[in-house]
Design a protein around this motif. Structure first.
Motif, short mmCIF file in Angstrom:
data_model
loop_
_atom_site.label_atom_id
_atom_site.label_comp_id
_atom_site.label_asym_id
_atom_site.label_seq_id
_atom_site.Cartn_x
_atom_site.Cartn_y
_atom_site.Cartn_z
N ARG A 2 0.85 -1.19 0.00
CA ARG A 2 0.00 0.00 0.00
C ARG A 2 0.89 1.24 0.00
O ARG A 2 1.83 1.33 0.77
N PRO A 3 0.62 2.21 -0.89
CA PRO A 3 1.46 3.41 -0.91
C PRO A 3 1.34 4.17 0.39
O PRO A 3 0.33 4.12 1.07
N PRO A 4 2.40 4.90 0.75
CA PRO A 4 2.36 5.65 2.01
C PRO A 4 1.37 6.81 1.93
O PRO A 4 0.96 7.21 0.85
N ASN A 5 0.98 7.31 3.08
CA ASN A 5 0.08 8.46 3.16
C ASN A 5 0.88 9.71 2.83
O ASN A 5 1.46 10.33 3.70
N MET A 6 0.93 10.06 1.56
CA MET A 6 1.85 11.09 1.08
C MET A 6 1.26 12.49 1.14
O MET A 6 0.44 12.85 0.30
N PRO A 7 1.67 13.30 2.10
CA PRO A 7 1.26 14.70 2.08
C PRO A 7 2.04 15.49 1.01
O PRO A 7 3.23 15.27 0.83
N LEU A 8 1.35 16.36 0.33
CA LEU A 8 1.95 17.30 -0.62
C LEU A 8 1.80 18.68 -0.01
O LEU A 8 0.70 19.10 0.34
N VAL A 9 2.92 19.37 0.15
CA VAL A 9 2.93 20.70 0.76
C VAL A 9 3.47 21.68 -0.26
O VAL A 9 4.60 21.53 -0.74
N GLU A 10 2.65 22.67 -0.61
CA GLU A 10 3.07 23.71 -1.55
C GLU A 10 2.99 25.05 -0.84
O GLU A 10 1.94 25.41 -0.33
N LEU A 11 4.11 25.75 -0.82
CA LEU A 11 4.17 27.07 -0.20
C LEU A 11 4.32 28.08 -1.33
O LEU A 11 5.28 28.03 -2.09
N PHE A 12 3.34 28.96 -1.44
CA PHE A 12 3.34 30.00 -2.48
C PHE A 12 3.76 31.32 -1.84
O PHE A 12 3.29 31.67 -0.75
N THR A 13 4.61 32.06 -2.54
CA THR A 13 5.04 33.36 -2.05
C THR A 13 5.56 34.19 -3.22
O THR A 13 5.80 33.68 -4.31
N THR A 14 5.74 35.48 -2.98
CA THR A 14 6.33 36.37 -3.99
C THR A 14 7.83 36.47 -3.75
O THR A 14 8.31 36.13 -2.66
N GLU B 235 7.61 8.64 7.18
CA GLU B 235 9.03 8.41 6.92
C GLU B 235 9.59 9.44 5.95
O GLU B 235 8.85 10.02 5.15
N LYS B 236 10.90 9.63 6.00
CA LYS B 236 11.57 10.52 5.06
C LYS B 236 11.31 10.02 3.64
O LYS B 236 11.32 8.84 3.38
N GLY B 237 11.06 10.94 2.73
CA GLY B 237 10.77 10.58 1.35
C GLY B 237 9.29 10.50 1.04
O GLY B 237 8.90 10.40 -0.11
N VAL B 238 8.45 10.58 2.06
CA VAL B 238 7.01 10.49 1.86
C VAL B 238 6.41 11.87 1.57
O VAL B 238 5.60 12.03 0.68
N VAL B 239 6.84 12.88 2.33
CA VAL B 239 6.32 14.24 2.14
C VAL B 239 6.99 14.87 0.93
O VAL B 239 8.20 14.73 0.74
N GLN B 240 6.23 15.56 0.11
CA GLN B 240 6.77 16.33 -1.01
C GLN B 240 6.53 17.80 -0.70
O GLN B 240 5.39 18.20 -0.45
N VAL B 241 7.59 18.60 -0.70
CA VAL B 241 7.49 20.03 -0.42
C VAL B 241 7.94 20.81 -1.66
O VAL B 241 9.02 20.56 -2.19
N ASN B 242 7.10 21.74 -2.08
CA ASN B 242 7.43 22.63 -3.19
C ASN B 242 7.28 24.07 -2.72
O ASN B 242 6.22 24.43 -2.19
N ILE B 243 8.32 24.86 -2.89
CA ILE B 243 8.21 26.30 -2.64
C ILE B 243 8.07 26.95 -4.00
O ILE B 243 8.95 26.82 -4.86
N ILE B 244 6.95 27.62 -4.21
CA ILE B 244 6.60 28.14 -5.53
C ILE B 244 6.55 29.67 -5.47
O ILE B 244 5.77 30.24 -4.71
N VAL B 245 7.39 30.29 -6.26
CA VAL B 245 7.44 31.75 -6.32
C VAL B 245 6.47 32.22 -7.41
O VAL B 245 6.53 31.74 -8.54
N VAL B 246 5.59 33.13 -7.04
CA VAL B 246 4.59 33.67 -7.97
C VAL B 246 4.83 35.17 -8.16
O VAL B 246 5.46 35.82 -7.33
#
Length: 133
Positions: free
Chosen positions: A18-30, A53-64
């Protein structure tokens, strides 16, 4: 009965984990409000916060180019496990306090928890989670 048990055993061996419970975190900023931390630092905090576990969370910092009204907007998508759903308010509070401690006194966080069976994911070019590769 014996052949039924044997075939059930064979199916269990070939069942994909079963795939892990993968949170996706996107932080938007200028560009003017860029955070004073790297995505890896936020990832480490989110791993602890979500208890994964490490590798499960995906974090993206997105500049707008432009955004209003908040200078920082965090969007989280995660599987709605019973424990996570029960603790949703505490998770949001913990993240907002972490961001404030990093010098970001104002912002918004949105967390969407969804039915786990609706999410599918696949990584490529990396060793599967939990493997010794």
């Amino acid at each position: 009965l014996k052949s039924h048990t044997a075939s059930a055993s064979a199916r269990a061996r070939h069942r994909r984990p079963r795939p892990p419970n993968m949170p996706l975190v996107e932080l938007f900023t200028t560009p003017e409000d860029l955070p004073n931390f790297r995505s890896a630092e936020l990832e480490e905090f989110m791993i602890t916060l979500f208890g994964v576990e490490k590798g499960v969370v995906q974090v993206n910092i997105i500049v707008v180019h432009d955004m209003a009204p908040a200078p920082i907007y965090v969007s989280i998508r995660a599987k709605g496990t019973p424990e996570r759903t029960k603790k949703a308010g505490d998770l949001l509070t913990a993240l907002s306090e972490w961001l404030a401690a990093k010098g970001h006194a104002k912002g918004k966080i949105r967390m969407e928890l969804y039915e786990p069976s609706l999410q599918h994911n696949k990584a490529w070019g990396v060793a599967p989670l939990g493997s010794k590769l």
